[in-house]
Enzyme design. Structure first.
Site, PDB file in Angstrom:
ATOM      1  N   CYS A  46      76.965  46.818  41.169  1.00 49.25           N
ATOM      2  CA  CYS A  46      76.014  45.721  41.382  1.00 49.25           C
ATOM      3  C   CYS A  46      75.414  45.796  42.781  1.00 49.25           C
ATOM      4  O   CYS A  46      76.050  45.394  43.759  1.00 49.25           O
ATOM      5  CB  CYS A  46      76.699  44.373  41.164  1.00 49.25           C
ATOM      6  SG  CYS A  46      75.602  42.951  41.377  1.00 49.25           S
ATOM      7  N   CYS A  74      74.865  42.434  44.446  1.00 50.30           N
ATOM      8  CA  CYS A  74      76.116  41.827  44.914  1.00 50.30           C
ATOM      9  C   CYS A  74      76.575  42.451  46.228  1.00 50.30           C
ATOM     10  O   CYS A  74      77.022  41.747  47.143  1.00 50.30           O
ATOM     11  CB  CYS A  74      77.222  42.012  43.873  1.00 50.30           C
ATOM     12  SG  CYS A  74      76.851  41.389  42.226  1.00 50.30           S
ATOM     13  N   ASP A  75      76.487  43.775  46.309  1.00 53.24           N
ATOM     14  CA  ASP A  75      77.159  44.492  47.392  1.00 53.24           C
ATOM     15  C   ASP A  75      76.243  45.288  48.314  1.00 53.24           C
ATOM     16  O   ASP A  75      76.701  45.852  49.308  1.00 53.24           O
ATOM     17  CB  ASP A  75      78.201  45.457  46.796  1.00 53.24           C
ATOM     18  CG  ASP A  75      79.245  44.743  45.965  1.00 53.24           C
ATOM     19  OD1 ASP A  75      79.601  43.610  46.330  1.00 53.24           O
ATOM     20  OD2 ASP A  75      79.699  45.307  44.949  1.00 53.24           O
TER      21      ASP A  75
END
Length: 330
Positions: free
Chosen positions: A134, A137-138
């Site tokens: 992701c 997300c990261d």
């Protein structure tokens, strides 16, 4: 056979499931949460969660899920560690079977989706230490660093575009010489490559091994599928973008799904927007969301599902009461 009956059962213990549990419990529905085999879902496998509104610096995925669990239990949500392996939704009450058998008047499905991975031992070793599924997300954690994206579809192109705004360089590794993504996305990618100079391609190639140390990923070994030659790419982050699989197999043939297996809901703004094609069955989180797949959107849909389930059960109770009164009159 003993069947444990509950007014409302919630399947799945990620952000969608726990949020649904909080709202359902506060509505005095006395929900039963069945966690599944991975309590906390994908967030239980995530390290830093830096995009949760109001979250403290350094908030960890497992920590956030534990806090959500305590919140739901504070309002007397019953939590059971079990995995449902079969479901009969064609009768009411609905029947769910795992290690034990359960029935319910209403069901919220929040079983999530699992990212597809390459299956390399080195990939498994560096999950959470440089390997991610992701970028939104990261990606922030790799600002001004070199990263690699694996894939050739819409997800891979979108993640490459997103990362190109953060990192110093992103290499897209694809096993063919042509991307499978939509043309408009490919055009956007090529334009971004020319304008930024941050995007490279490794065509006809696959990841042979992910390389790193105790601190995390340091690079990848790429293999050309046509020549067999290998080369090393420096990278501190590896983003697997070969798709997700919703955890919906046990509902096949009963609930409407799209071609990828995501549950179809009424969607939009308004009552019953999380409703499936079976009255009393609601879906929340990644199990019905192939687009956003964020903790915050999952939590929001969990809230909606609980409110929809509460309304459904309220109407069901009034219907049963009315029926009972009619039977007494007769």
């Amino acid at each position: 056979m003993t069947i444990n009956h509950h007014k409302l059962i919630i399947l799945g213990s990620g952000p969608a499931g726990w949020t649904a549990a909080v709202y359902a419990a506060r509505a005095n529905l006395k929900p039963l949460m069945i966690t599944g085999m991975t309590p906390g879902g994908q967030l239980s496998l995530t390290t830093d969660v830096d995009n949760w509104p109001g979250g403290k610096e350094g908030l960890q995925g497992p920590e956030l899920m534990e806090e959500m669990k305590h919140h739901a239990e504070r309002f007397n949500t019953q939590v059971i560690f079990d995995e449902i392996t079969s479901a009969d939704l064609k009768q009411t009450p609905f029947v769910l079977k795992g290690e034990n058998t359960y029935s319910c008047d209403a069901l919220i499905i929040a079983t999530g989706a699992s990212a597809k991975y390459l299956g390399l031992p080195s990939e498994e070793a560096f999950k959470g230490k440089g390997v991610s599924a992701c970028a939104t997300c990261d990606g922030f954690f790799y600002r001004n660093q070199k990263v690699v994206v694996i894939g050739g579809g819409n997800t891979a192109v979108e993640e490459t575009l997103y990362l190109s705004n953060l990192v110093s360089n992103v290499t897209l590794v694809h096993r063919r010489d042509k991307l499978r993504a939509e043309k408009i996305l490919i055009d956007h990618l090529m334009h971004k490559q020319e304008s930024s100079g941050k995007i490279d391609f490794a065509w006809n190639s696959v990841i042979d091994e992910i390389i790193g140390n105790e601190q995390g990923v340091t690079g990848v070994r790429v293999k050309n599928v046509q020549t067999g030659e290998t080369s090393l790419l420096d990278a501190t982050g590896v983003f697997i973008a070969i798709g997700h699989k919703p955890n919906t197999d046990i509902f096949a043939g009963q609930l409407d799904m799209d071609n990828a297996g995501y549950l179809k809901v009424k969607s939009g703004v308004g009552q019953n927007s999380t409703a499936t094609n079976i009255p009393g069955v609601f879906a929340a989180g990644d199990v019905s969301d192939p687009t956003y797949r964020q903790a915050i959107t999952a939590a929001g849909s969990g809230c909606m599902a609980a409110l929809d389930a509460d309304k459904y059960l309220d109407n069901l109770g009034m219907s049963r009461k009315s029926k009972a009164q009619e039977e007494q009159k007769s």
